[in-house]
Design a protein around this motif. Structure first.
Motif: not given
Length: 120
Positions: A55-72
């Protein structure tokens, strides 16, 4: 201002940038959550392997390549963060457009640089 952050693609490996980011976010006083492939703890932060309804997440910081991001995509949208940071190597124009449609800000930047220059 201290914020709730989710590190997506977190690693137990101390040489990985996602691991360093967890440490630096904690050191900066932010409340940190993490999701990765392996459960464990980094600087007191539990790395979850399941998609948790944080709850109340301000920032999501990504360390996944674009192909792996799709599932998220749907998961990240469901968190309704204020912004998503695309760290080097995670740039994803397709996801930028989806975030824009949902009125979620994003930055193509390095979390570690933002923290070290007080721009986080």
């Amino acid at each position: 201002m201290k914020k709730k952050a989710l590190v997506l693609g977190a690693s137990l490996n101390a040489s990985r940038y996602s691991n360093i980011a967890v440490n630096r976010l904690v050191q900066s006083g932010h409340e940190v959550f993490a999701i990765g492939l392996k459960q464990g703890t980094v600087n007191g932060v539990q790395i979850d392997t399941d998609l948790m309804p944080y709850k109340d997440i301000d920032t999501v910081t990504l360390y996944l390549n674009p192909n792996n991001q799709k599932a998220y995509y749907d998961y990240i949208l469901s968190l309704k963060p204020n912004r998503v940071i695309f760290n080097p190597g995670t740039e994803n124009p397709e996801f930028y457009n989806i975030l824009k449609m949902h009125e979620i800000d994003f930055e193509v930047a390095c979390t570690l640089v933002l923290l070290s220059t007080n721009q986080y």
